[in-house]
Design a protein around this motif. Sequence first.
Motif, PDB file in Angstrom:
ATOM      1  N   PRO A 108       0.826  -1.213   0.000  1.00  0.00           N
ATOM      2  CA  PRO A 108       0.000   0.000   0.000  1.00  0.00           C
ATOM      3  C   PRO A 108       0.856   1.257   0.000  1.00  0.00           C
ATOM      4  N   GLY A 109       0.303   2.313  -0.591  1.00  0.00           N
ATOM      5  CA  GLY A 109       0.971   3.610  -0.569  1.00  0.00           C
ATOM      6  C   GLY A 109       1.927   3.852  -1.708  1.00  0.00           C
ATOM      7  N   GLY A 116       9.810   5.766 -10.836  1.00  0.00           N
ATOM      8  CA  GLY A 116       9.434   5.481  -9.461  1.00  0.00           C
ATOM      9  C   GLY A 116       8.384   4.400  -9.355  1.00  0.00           C
ATOM     10  N   GLY A 117       8.253   3.832  -8.159  1.00  0.00           N
ATOM     11  CA  GLY A 117       7.273   2.789  -7.893  1.00  0.00           C
ATOM     12  C   GLY A 117       7.794   1.873  -6.806  1.00  0.00           C
ATOM     13  N   LEU A 118       7.428   0.609  -6.880  1.00  0.00           N
ATOM     14  CA  LEU A 118       7.928  -0.387  -5.924  1.00  0.00           C
ATOM     15  C   LEU A 118       9.264  -0.898  -6.449  1.00  0.00           C
ATOM     16  N   GLU A 141       4.579  11.799  -1.900  1.00  0.00           N
ATOM     17  CA  GLU A 141       5.418  12.976  -1.697  1.00  0.00           C
ATOM     18  C   GLU A 141       6.913  12.688  -1.678  1.00  0.00           C
ATOM     19  N   ASP A 142       7.295  11.415  -1.558  1.00  0.00           N
ATOM     20  CA  ASP A 142       8.709  11.114  -1.363  1.00  0.00           C
ATOM     21  C   ASP A 142       8.990   9.651  -1.701  1.00  0.00           C
ATOM     22  N   ASN A 143      10.250   9.280  -1.595  1.00  0.00           N
ATOM     23  CA  ASN A 143      10.633   7.869  -1.581  1.00  0.00           C
ATOM     24  C   ASN A 143      10.840   7.461  -0.130  1.00  0.00           C
ATOM     25  N   SER A 169      11.604   7.894   5.762  1.00  0.00           N
ATOM     26  CA  SER A 169      10.906   8.642   4.717  1.00  0.00           C
ATOM     27  C   SER A 169      11.658   9.941   4.449  1.00  0.00           C
ATOM     28  N   GLY A 170      11.148  10.712   3.482  1.00  0.00           N
ATOM     29  CA  GLY A 170      11.736  12.008   3.186  1.00  0.00           C
ATOM     30  C   GLY A 170      12.797  12.006   2.111  1.00  0.00           C
TER      31      GLY A 170
END
Length: 377
Positions: A108-109, A116-118, A141-143, A169-170
């Motif tokens: 999720p998320g 980008g992605g999983l 908003e971020d990786n 995060s961030g």
Amino acid sequence: MAVVLALAGCTGPGPGPTGGNSPSPTATTGAGSTAPASPGTPGTPTASPGSVTATTPGQPRVRTTIEGLQLPWSTVFLPDGTAVISERDSALLKSVQNGRISTVGEVPGVVPGGEGGLMGLALSPDYASDKLLYVYFTAAEDNRIARVRIESAGTGGGLQLGAPQIIFSGISKASTHNGGRIRFGPDGYLYVGTGDSQRREQPQDRNALGGKILRLTKDGKPAPGNPFPNNPVYSLGHRNVQGLAWDSEGRLWVSEFGPEVNDELNLIQAGGNYGWPEVTGAPGRREFIDAKVVWPSTAESSPSGLEIVGNTAFLGALRGQRIWSVPLEGENAGTPVAHFTRQYGRIRSVSLAPNGELWALTNNNNPDSVLILSLSG
């Protein structure tokens, strides 16, 4: 010290690899076939100073293929040999057991887009007791990095996902240069390759997360002994780290995308500055650390996932559509050799399975496959 030439990588044409301190260079265009390369021509890769005599563990040969994946990105292996593979755009984790692909679950998320992605996966070093899988993914908003428990789905022998927990995060995101490779090192800490996310000011800023290799605890905190106090940064000056692997002496090597020139294989020093965006490749400037192998033309490489077997580094090449093998000896790297050139398309990663075979993931989206490679000799 002389800089040894190797071969080219990500955009723009170029000839096959050569090596400065090795015997006459060769470029392999398919399993077992070699053709001489022309030394000293534009686009020739450069390798580290010093004589390298280490040989490959054997010619990789495709034993079998498993089809039915969509843009697979990373592979880890559970203790029973089951492979778990991430799919970048679907946000799904797939398992492969006895040649059969099953869906484990959706993370999720994940907000896929562009590069980008999983993406990266890393199995907890304590997986036997905690059953935790670490995942790197692009969110709104971020990786970020989460850990999730892999649980049995019941008597059928399948797997399912528990609820994920965000531990870090961030990390800045963009349509490109999101990094994404994660891996636990021999010291038990989690290493994270990030990209500059098209923010060229970040790689030289110790307090920014982009363009770095990070070193974290299992809970996502800066690891003890990091070069900068209370800081997750382990090395800086990177453009877009794509592969992480350790040799038999515990040295960390990474593969990295260049811009239109100078893809790199780097040997990492704690606190080391690898130059981006001030320099690329191996210009010999004292304030930066030169790459050990440089592919001047990225059309021959775009090196993605990295694995080290014995004294040989294996790199998947995206734009180059091949697998590179590079002999290693100590802190030196020799002449790259290309395998399966344009036979299977873009190669996203190579991973060592428990039985000693290599698993390579294609990224052609038509659909994609696992190439299971045996190493002869």
